[in-house]
Design a protein around this motif. Structure first.
Motif, mmCIF file in Angstrom:
data_model
loop_
_atom_site.group_PDB
_atom_site.id
_atom_site.type_symbol
_atom_site.label_atom_id
_atom_site.label_comp_id
_atom_site.label_asym_id
_atom_site.label_seq_id
_atom_site.Cartn_x
_atom_site.Cartn_y
_atom_site.Cartn_z
ATOM 1 N N LYS A 86 -12.226 70.801 -54.046
ATOM 2 C CA LYS A 86 -11.652 70.310 -55.301
ATOM 3 C C LYS A 86 -12.752 69.814 -56.239
ATOM 4 O O LYS A 86 -13.833 69.414 -55.793
ATOM 5 N N ARG A 120 -6.954 57.226 -55.950
ATOM 6 C CA ARG A 120 -6.231 57.173 -54.674
ATOM 7 C C ARG A 120 -4.834 57.785 -54.799
ATOM 8 O O ARG A 120 -4.281 58.304 -53.823
ATOM 9 N N GLN A 161 -3.911 60.352 -56.687
ATOM 10 C CA GLN A 161 -3.867 61.766 -57.043
ATOM 11 C C GLN A 161 -4.607 62.602 -55.999
ATOM 12 O O GLN A 161 -5.333 62.068 -55.164
ATOM 13 N N SER A 162 -4.447 63.902 -56.044
ATOM 14 C CA SER A 162 -5.082 64.783 -55.063
ATOM 15 C C SER A 162 -5.765 65.979 -55.715
ATOM 16 O O SER A 162 -6.072 66.965 -55.051
ATOM 17 N N ASP A 163 -6.007 65.883 -57.025
ATOM 18 C CA ASP A 163 -6.620 67.008 -57.736
ATOM 19 C C ASP A 163 -8.151 66.924 -57.783
ATOM 20 O O ASP A 163 -8.817 67.944 -57.936
ATOM 21 N N ASN A 209 -12.004 64.868 -56.464
ATOM 22 C CA ASN A 209 -12.815 63.953 -55.659
ATOM 23 C C ASN A 209 -13.624 63.074 -56.611
ATOM 24 O O ASN A 209 -13.928 63.484 -57.742
ATOM 25 N N ASN A 224 -11.102 60.896 -50.548
ATOM 26 C CA ASN A 224 -11.575 61.632 -51.718
ATOM 27 C C ASN A 224 -12.456 60.762 -52.615
ATOM 28 O O ASN A 224 -12.687 61.095 -53.778
#
Length: 374
Positions: free
Chosen positions: A190, A218, A220-222, A224, A252
């Protein structure tokens, strides 16, 4: 010919000069001694030497009086740079030239170091003006990376038309190919955001922006996130504050306050988006134009302010709650800034290729031979 390289501050300065010493070491009849103040410099210097084809360079820690030894053990006292230089002035006066990366090396003249030619390769190329700029006329030769800084120095009468040379960015020589760019910093592919706050009091964005930033990442996941403060942020700390900060890492979120990755362009090379305030590392990042977001923590009127020229190279955020939206929008808005980023980076750092150290070495040798013959 005897040449001393002088590092009177922290290890980050080594990356702006050691490769020049390596190139000079190949010239005949030259003796090179690298002097350092902070003991943390030596491992970096040795590592940099292993990455270059270096010949016969000696390393020597600057001598310290009992007073300096005790005072330096007190973190809040700093490195006592003027005291160190004064205490070593007699020895340093024996050299034909002293190459420094910090303006305050000009204080050597006040301490009786009159024989060597003083040569400066500045270690910072940002827009922020420093009070120690006024020391620059005391140097016999100034090496600058790009035309932008040369023009600024000439305009302010800090350098003479016959007393400088434009060389390119020395640190690029030190770092290009010396760290493993294939090594993954995260277990996924990512996009990586680097947050690079400066330590300058009043403009350091960490107190106002960091906690909101960490919370948003923390959730979100889109993306790093790498939190990479200026290496001087915790220089006078006893270690508690940086350890507490590093405890806020996550799957991340990488937080680094001390490793060499802060110095050798590992993070600025790996990142896809830059977030920062005053650090000149933004220009290192922009050696390959990419999206930027800048944080106006002090609510300054930055437009048309020469200290904040780099804020023209990305969106500027005033409120922490608006930061994540700006980061997400940065790639799609990069077309607005790409051309100016390329232009500013080239004018600031010069040629975007290796070879600056070799050019510096030749310029120094030509200068010293010319001075010797007159």
């Amino acid at each position: 010919m005897k040449v001393a390289f002088l590092y009177i501050a922290e290890a980050y300065q080594c990356y702006h000069g050691a490769s020049i010493a390596s190139e000079l070491s190949h010239y005949p009849d030259i003796e090179i001694v690298i002097y350092y103040n902070d003991p943390a410099c030596l491992p970096h210097l040795k590592a940099l030497e292993r990455g270059a084809n270096t010949r016969n360079i000696k390393y020597k820690r600057l001598r310290r009086s009992p007073f300096i030894t005790i005072a330096q053990s007190i973190k809040k006292a700093g490195l006592l740079k003027p005291h160190i230089m004064k205490y070593n002035a007699e020895e340093l006066n024996q050299y034909d030239a002293i190459v420094a990366v910090e303006y305050t090396a000009a204080w050597l003249r006040d301490f009786g170091v009159t024989h060597p030619k003083l040569i400066l390769n500045p270690h910072g190329f940002g827009d922020r003006k420093n009070p120690t700029d006024a020391l620059m006329p005391d140097f016999d030769l100034v090496l600058v990376a790009g035309q932008r800084m040369a023009a600024d120095f000439l305009k302010r009468k800090l350098i003479r038309p016959d007393g400088y040379a434009v060389t390119g960015y020395v640190k690029y020589d030190m770092c290009e190919g010396w760290h493993d760019q294939r090594k993954s910093l995260f277990p996924n592919k990512k996009p990586i955001v680097i947050y690079n706050p400066h330590y300058e009091t009043g403009f350091n964005s960490m107190p106002r922006f960091l906690e909101t930033m960490l919370e948003d990442f923390r959730k979100q996941s889109d993306f790093n996130l790498i939190v990479a403060p200026h290496i001087k942020m915790y220089r006078r700390s006893y270690g508690i504050a940086p350890r507490l900060l590093e405890m806020k890492r996550g799957p991340n979120i990488l937080i680094d306050t001390r490793s060499k990755n802060l110095l050798d362009m590992t993070y600025t090379t790996a990142a896809d988006i830059y977030v920062g305030d005053l650090s000149s590392q933004v220009y290192e990042f922009l050696m390959r134009p990419r999206p930027c977001v800048f944080l106006n923590t002090a609510q300054v009127k930055w437009r048309d302010n020469p200290f904040f020229q780099h804020w023209q190279l990305g969106d500027v955020v005033d409120d922490p709650k608006d930061l994540m939206a700006a980061i997400k929008a940065a790639p799609s808005r990069h077309y607005l800034y790409r051309n100016l980023q390329k232009e500013m980076a080239e004018r600031t750092l010069g040629q975007m290729e290796t070879g600056a150290s070799r050019r510096c070495a030749k310029i120094i040798m030509d200068f010293l031979h010319k001075e010797k013959s007159t």
